[in-house]
Scaffold this motif. Structure first.
Motif, PDB file in Angstrom:
ATOM      1  N   ASP A 332       0.797  -1.233   0.000  1.00 49.96           N
ATOM      2  CA  ASP A 332       0.000   0.000   0.000  1.00 49.96           C
ATOM      3  C   ASP A 332       0.826   1.277   0.000  1.00 49.96           C
ATOM      4  O   ASP A 332       0.322   2.343   0.355  1.00 49.96           O
ATOM      5  CB  ASP A 332      -0.973   0.004   1.191  1.00 49.96           C
ATOM      6  N   ALA A 333       2.085   1.205  -0.424  1.00 51.96           N
ATOM      7  CA  ALA A 333       2.892   2.419  -0.542  1.00 51.96           C
ATOM      8  C   ALA A 333       4.114   2.153  -1.415  1.00 51.96           C
ATOM      9  O   ALA A 333       4.593   1.021  -1.500  1.00 51.96           O
ATOM     10  CB  ALA A 333       3.336   2.920   0.832  1.00 51.96           C
ATOM     11  N   ARG A 334       4.589   3.205  -2.047  1.00 54.03           N
ATOM     12  CA  ARG A 334       5.799   3.094  -2.854  1.00 54.03           C
ATOM     13  C   ARG A 334       7.038   3.250  -1.978  1.00 54.03           C
ATOM     14  O   ARG A 334       6.989   3.852  -0.918  1.00 54.03           O
ATOM     15  CB  ARG A 334       5.814   4.183  -3.940  1.00 54.03           C
ATOM     16  N   ARG A 335       8.134   2.740  -2.466  1.00 55.26           N
ATOM     17  CA  ARG A 335       9.390   2.835  -1.737  1.00 55.26           C
ATOM     18  C   ARG A 335       9.997   4.229  -1.912  1.00 55.26           C
ATOM     19  O   ARG A 335       9.994   4.792  -3.000  1.00 55.26           O
ATOM     20  CB  ARG A 335      10.378   1.788  -2.256  1.00 55.26           C
ATOM     21  N   THR A 336      10.472   4.807  -0.836  1.00 55.43           N
ATOM     22  CA  THR A 336      11.233   6.050  -0.884  1.00 55.43           C
ATOM     23  C   THR A 336      12.599   5.778  -0.265  1.00 55.43           C
ATOM     24  O   THR A 336      12.695   5.092   0.747  1.00 55.43           O
ATOM     25  CB  THR A 336      10.527   7.185  -0.114  1.00 55.43           C
ATOM     26  N   SER A 337      13.641   6.292  -0.869  1.00 55.02           N
ATOM     27  CA  SER A 337      14.992   6.043  -0.369  1.00 55.02           C
ATOM     28  C   SER A 337      15.526   7.297   0.321  1.00 55.02           C
ATOM     29  O   SER A 337      15.271   8.414  -0.149  1.00 55.02           O
ATOM     30  CB  SER A 337      15.907   5.677  -1.544  1.00 55.02           C
ATOM     31  N   PRO A 338      16.213   7.114   1.434  1.00 51.51           N
ATOM     32  CA  PRO A 338      16.745   5.883   2.032  1.00 51.51           C
ATOM     33  C   PRO A 338      15.838   5.272   3.096  1.00 51.51           C
ATOM     34  O   PRO A 338      16.209   4.296   3.727  1.00 51.51           O
ATOM     35  CB  PRO A 338      18.032   6.374   2.670  1.00 51.51           C
ATOM     36  N   ALA A 339      14.672   5.851   3.320  1.00 52.22           N
ATOM     37  CA  ALA A 339      13.738   5.338   4.316  1.00 52.22           C
ATOM     38  C   ALA A 339      12.347   5.294   3.718  1.00 52.22           C
ATOM     39  O   ALA A 339      11.918   6.241   3.065  1.00 52.22           O
ATOM     40  CB  ALA A 339      13.749   6.213   5.573  1.00 52.22           C
ATOM     41  N   SER A 340      11.658   4.175   3.934  1.00 55.78           N
ATOM     42  CA  SER A 340      10.306   3.987   3.408  1.00 55.78           C
ATOM     43  C   SER A 340       9.364   3.659   4.558  1.00 55.78           C
ATOM     44  O   SER A 340       9.766   3.022   5.534  1.00 55.78           O
ATOM     45  CB  SER A 340      10.273   2.837   2.392  1.00 55.78           C
ATOM     46  N   TYR A 341       8.115   4.097   4.410  1.00 59.13           N
ATOM     47  CA  TYR A 341       7.114   3.749   5.414  1.00 59.13           C
ATOM     48  C   TYR A 341       6.042   2.900   4.774  1.00 59.13           C
ATOM     49  O   TYR A 341       5.495   3.246   3.714  1.00 59.13           O
ATOM     50  CB  TYR A 341       6.471   4.992   6.023  1.00 59.13           C
ATOM     51  N   LEU A 350      14.844   0.740   6.130  1.00 57.83           N
ATOM     52  CA  LEU A 350      16.015   1.558   5.858  1.00 57.83           C
ATOM     53  C   LEU A 350      16.903   0.906   4.810  1.00 57.83           C
ATOM     54  O   LEU A 350      17.205  -0.288   4.892  1.00 57.83           O
ATOM     55  CB  LEU A 350      16.841   1.767   7.137  1.00 57.83           C
ATOM     56  N   ASP A 351      17.331   1.678   3.839  1.00 60.24           N
ATOM     57  CA  ASP A 351      18.375   1.274   2.898  1.00 60.24           C
ATOM     58  C   ASP A 351      19.672   1.851   3.447  1.00 60.24           C
ATOM     59  O   ASP A 351      19.962   3.029   3.260  1.00 60.24           O
ATOM     60  CB  ASP A 351      18.067   1.821   1.502  1.00 60.24           C
ATOM     61  N   LEU A 352      20.464   1.041   4.141  1.00 60.67           N
ATOM     62  CA  LEU A 352      21.629   1.554   4.841  1.00 60.67           C
ATOM     63  C   LEU A 352      22.666   2.151   3.905  1.00 60.67           C
ATOM     64  O   LEU A 352      23.326   3.136   4.250  1.00 60.67           O
ATOM     65  CB  LEU A 352      22.264   0.449   5.696  1.00 60.67           C
ATOM     66  N   ASP A 353      22.835   1.560   2.714  1.00 60.29           N
ATOM     67  CA  ASP A 353      23.807   2.108   1.771  1.00 60.29           C
ATOM     68  C   ASP A 353      23.429   3.531   1.376  1.00 60.29           C
ATOM     69  O   ASP A 353      24.276   4.435   1.359  1.00 60.29           O
ATOM     70  CB  ASP A 353      23.908   1.220   0.532  1.00 60.29           C
ATOM     71  N   ASP A 354      22.153   3.736   1.058  1.00 56.30           N
ATOM     72  CA  ASP A 354      21.699   5.079   0.690  1.00 56.30           C
ATOM     73  C   ASP A 354      21.735   6.019   1.893  1.00 56.30           C
ATOM     74  O   ASP A 354      22.045   7.212   1.767  1.00 56.30           O
ATOM     75  CB  ASP A 354      20.276   5.033   0.119  1.00 56.30           C
ATOM     76  N   LEU A 355      21.404   5.488   3.068  1.00 51.89           N
ATOM     77  CA  LEU A 355      21.418   6.309   4.277  1.00 51.89           C
ATOM     78  C   LEU A 355      22.837   6.814   4.555  1.00 51.89           C
ATOM     79  O   LEU A 355      23.035   7.992   4.880  1.00 51.89           O
ATOM     80  CB  LEU A 355      20.897   5.501   5.465  1.00 51.89           C
ATOM     81  N   VAL A 356      23.827   5.925   4.398  1.00 48.57           N
ATOM     82  CA  VAL A 356      25.225   6.316   4.610  1.00 48.57           C
ATOM     83  C   VAL A 356      25.659   7.322   3.556  1.00 48.57           C
ATOM     84  O   VAL A 356      26.371   8.292   3.852  1.00 48.57           O
ATOM     85  CB  VAL A 356      26.135   5.077   4.596  1.00 48.57           C
ATOM     86  N   ARG A 357      25.227   7.117   2.313  1.00 47.93           N
ATOM     87  CA  ARG A 357      25.600   8.044   1.243  1.00 47.93           C
ATOM     88  C   ARG A 357      25.101   9.454   1.548  1.00 47.93           C
ATOM     89  O   ARG A 357      25.843  10.429   1.439  1.00 47.93           O
ATOM     90  CB  ARG A 357      25.025   7.557  -0.087  1.00 47.93           C
ATOM     91  N   ILE A 358      23.848   9.561   1.939  1.00 54.12           N
ATOM     92  CA  ILE A 358      23.278  10.867   2.261  1.00 54.12           C
ATOM     93  C   ILE A 358      23.875  11.418   3.551  1.00 54.12           C
ATOM     94  O   ILE A 358      24.124  12.618   3.676  1.00 54.12           O
ATOM     95  CB  ILE A 358      21.751  10.763   2.376  1.00 54.12           C
ATOM     96  N   GLY A 359      24.155  10.546   4.506  1.00 57.37           N
ATOM     97  CA  GLY A 359      24.639  10.975   5.810  1.00 57.37           C
ATOM     98  C   GLY A 359      26.110  11.313   5.860  1.00 57.37           C
ATOM     99  O   GLY A 359      26.594  11.817   6.872  1.00 57.37           O
ATOM    100  N   THR A 360      26.840  11.071   4.775  1.00 55.46           N
ATOM    101  CA  THR A 360      28.262  11.404   4.727  1.00 55.46           C
ATOM    102  C   THR A 360      28.426  12.876   4.379  1.00 55.46           C
ATOM    103  O   THR A 360      27.915  13.348   3.362  1.00 55.46           O
ATOM    104  CB  THR A 360      28.992  10.549   3.679  1.00 55.46           C
ATOM    105  N   ALA A 361      29.128  13.606   5.215  1.00 54.07           N
ATOM    106  CA  ALA A 361      29.297  15.040   4.991  1.00 54.07           C
ATOM    107  C   ALA A 361      30.171  15.286   3.766  1.00 54.07           C
ATOM    108  O   ALA A 361      31.167  14.595   3.560  1.00 54.07           O
ATOM    109  CB  ALA A 361      29.924  15.691   6.220  1.00 54.07           C
ATOM    110  N   PRO A 362      29.815  16.246   2.931  1.00 48.80           N
ATOM    111  CA  PRO A 362      30.650  16.569   1.768  1.00 48.80           C
ATOM    112  C   PRO A 362      31.988  17.138   2.220  1.00 48.80           C
ATOM    113  O   PRO A 362      32.054  17.886   3.192  1.00 48.80           O
ATOM    114  CB  PRO A 362      29.819  17.612   1.008  1.00 48.80           C
ATOM    115  N   GLN A 363      33.043  16.766   1.514  1.00 46.47           N
ATOM    116  CA  GLN A 363      34.365  17.259   1.851  1.00 46.47           C
ATOM    117  C   GLN A 363      35.084  17.700   0.595  1.00 46.47           C
ATOM    118  O   GLN A 363      34.721  17.304  -0.515  1.00 46.47           O
ATOM    119  CB  GLN A 363      35.180  16.176   2.573  1.00 46.47           C
ATOM    120  N   ARG A 364      36.114  18.511   0.782  1.00 46.56           N
ATOM    121  CA  ARG A 364      36.876  19.018  -0.354  1.00 46.56           C
ATOM    122  C   ARG A 364      37.430  17.857  -1.182  1.00 46.56           C
ATOM    123  O   ARG A 364      38.058  16.942  -0.653  1.00 46.56           O
ATOM    124  CB  ARG A 364      38.027  19.895   0.145  1.00 46.56           C
ATOM    125  N   GLY A 365      37.184  17.893  -2.473  1.00 47.84           N
ATOM    126  CA  GLY A 365      37.669  16.851  -3.360  1.00 47.84           C
ATOM    127  C   GLY A 365      36.778  15.630  -3.415  1.00 47.84           C
ATOM    128  O   GLY A 365      37.001  14.711  -4.190  1.00 47.84           O
TER     129      GLY A 365
END
Length: 485
Positions: A332-341, A350-365
């Motif tokens: 009864d619902a579509r998947r949303t990344s990195p967390a779906s209800y 939780l899609d942990l790979d996507d969660l880590v990707r989003i949760g990693t702070a951007p850094q120089r380079g």
């Protein structure tokens, strides 16, 4: 974000079905009670048309000392012409004062030989500024304005110069602006961002001779510009030259866009200190250590997140939603990344790979993602959907998306540093929320299927409504439910 050994000790939010549908509430910082519409932002229709120079408009006849007559200088001069035209109308209308054009405009190349402006050399000065001592607006045509134009489009250049002319407005208002020699930098800058918001409302209404802007993608570019030129996370609001973090700069701009210039003149020391989310310099060390950006797949961090969610969002049912790794099949619902209800099982996957990707702070380079708070807030938004389901509210539609952003803001307001939450905000976290909500696929401001309003401005406004709502956490939740129907 940072972890704390203490649990939240204050009352939790109970979003009951008995909350009155259709009620409205005044939110601190706005012009009063607003009736929300899924097709409007601050009373204007959400549009997706072109933003930038108005086709066929002739160039301004203004000139700049030191200019090279190039495209960037002409863009700057056209912008200043429109901003000054706006204030020539609005200063008399709002304050009964005549607006005099700025005394001198100066263009320089920060990579070239320096010139003396405001008793300082422009060599290496990648900046745009207003100097009250000689009533001058100056800008770097060599690096700053081209970088803004290339990164965010021509309206970002207009935004920076509208801000600088906001300082000229303060100078012309004198005592009416409340600005004195003792006024802190953050108050002056918040006022200038607010005055820039006034001007862009005028542009969005179609009044500017040289420029046009859409209230969807166009305003998103302006907010992205404010994100780009925000103070760094380690800067205290009381520091010399502080302008504000992205969340606070966007807030001031939105006040100006939604209300008139008089609202901006009311920004003073007391109002800023009550509203500002950027910590003072002396408070930085306590919340900005090695744990400033947590690994979002760390078991203890996820446990702390769940502790705060359960404390803030207590559902009507006997159990909170389950949070599991992976995305179970959901009828009864579509998947949303990195967390779906999934409503039928009351489960957050939780899609942990996507969660880590989003949760990693951007850094120089390394572009990285956005940061830990952005990732955790996306999970919190799915938790807010479970709360709405238990209370009988629909889980689809634009009102749901805005209500979800607002409730996520309530959660963020509850974990401000110093309140003993198991997980606490650290400098820069709210800026990460702004960055996430300006993406095309924001989850913080999405319904159960990932649908959201096309205006990042409206998404951030909804989140801020929850974060800054006055009263108890129950009142804050009532603000969200009452406003977004």
């Amino acid at each position: 974000m940072t972890r704390s050994a203490h649990r939240i000790r204050w009352g939790a939010v109970l979003l009951a079905v008995t909350l009155l549908a259709g009620c409205t509430r005044s939110v601190a910082g706005t012009g009063g009670v607003e009736r929300w519409s899924s097709t409007k932002v601050a009373g204007l229709e959400i549009t997706t048309g072109e933003s930038g120079p108005r086709p066929g408009a002739g160039d301004s006849r203004l000139t700049a000392f030191g200019g090279d007559r190039g495209a960037i200088d002409q863009l700057a001069l056209n912008a200043i012409d429109d901003v000054q035209r706006y204030w020539s109308e609005q200063l008399p209308a709002s304050f009964g004062k005549r607006f005099e054009p700025v005394g001198q405009l100066i263009s320089y190349d920060s990579g070239g030989a320096g010139v003396q402006v405001c008793q300082a050399s422009t060599a290496g000065l990648v900046n745009a500024f207003y100097c009250a001592a000689d009533d001058t607006v100056a800008w770097d045509r060599g690096e700053l304005l081209p970088t803004l134009n290339d990164s965010f489009g021509p309206m970002s250049v207009v935004a920076v110069l509208a801000h600088e002319l906001g300082h000229a407005v303060q100078f012309r208002l004198g005592a009416a602006s409340g600005i004195t020699a003792q006024t802190s930098s953050i108050v002056k800058e918040q006022q200038a961002d607010c005055y820039a918001g006034n001007f862009f409302r005028w542009v969005a209404e179609g009044n500017a001779p040289h420029f046009q802007i859409s209230t969807g993608p166009g305003l998103n570019q302006i907010l992205s510009t404010l994100f780009f030129i925000r103070d760094s996370a380690g800067t205290g609001f009381d520091a010399e030259g502080a302008h504000g973090n992205a969340f606070d700069r966007v807030s001031a701009f939105q006040f100006g866009f939604g209300d008139g210039p008089v609202r901006c003149a009311r920004i003073n020391e007391a109002e800023v200190r009550d509203r500002i989310t950027q910590q003072a310099s002396g408070d930085q060390e306590a919340v900005d250590g090695d744990e400033g950006n947590l690994r979002v797949d760390d078991r203890s961090a996820l446990t702390a997140l769940q502790t705060t969610l359960r404390a803030v969002f207590v559902s009507n049912g006997p159990r909170p939603p389950s949070i599991v790794v992976g995305a179970p099949d959901c009828p009864d619902a579509r998947r949303t990344s990195p967390a779906s209800y999934c409503p039928s099982s009351d489960t957050i996957g939780l899609d942990l790979d996507d969660l880590v990707r989003i949760g990693t702070a951007p850094q120089r380079g390394n572009r990285g993602g956005i940061g830990d708070f952005a990732a955790f807030a996306e999970v919190a938004s799915r938790y807010a959907l479970s709360l709405q389901r238990s209370a009988g509210y629909p889980l689809r539609g634009l009102a749901t998306a805005q209500r979800t952003a607002c409730l996520t803001g309530v959660w963020a307001g509850a974990i401000v540093a110093g309140r003993g939450a198991a997980l606490q905000l650290s400098p820069g976290d709210l800026d990460e929320a702004v960055a996430e909500m300006l993406t095309t696929d924001s989850v913080i401001a999405a319904d159960v299927d990932g649908g959201s309003v096309p205006s990042g401005f409206a998404r951030v406004e909804a989140f801020r409504a929850g974060f800054s709502a006055t009263g108890s956490t129950t009142d804050a939740a009532a603000t969200c439910v009452g406003r977004y129907q």
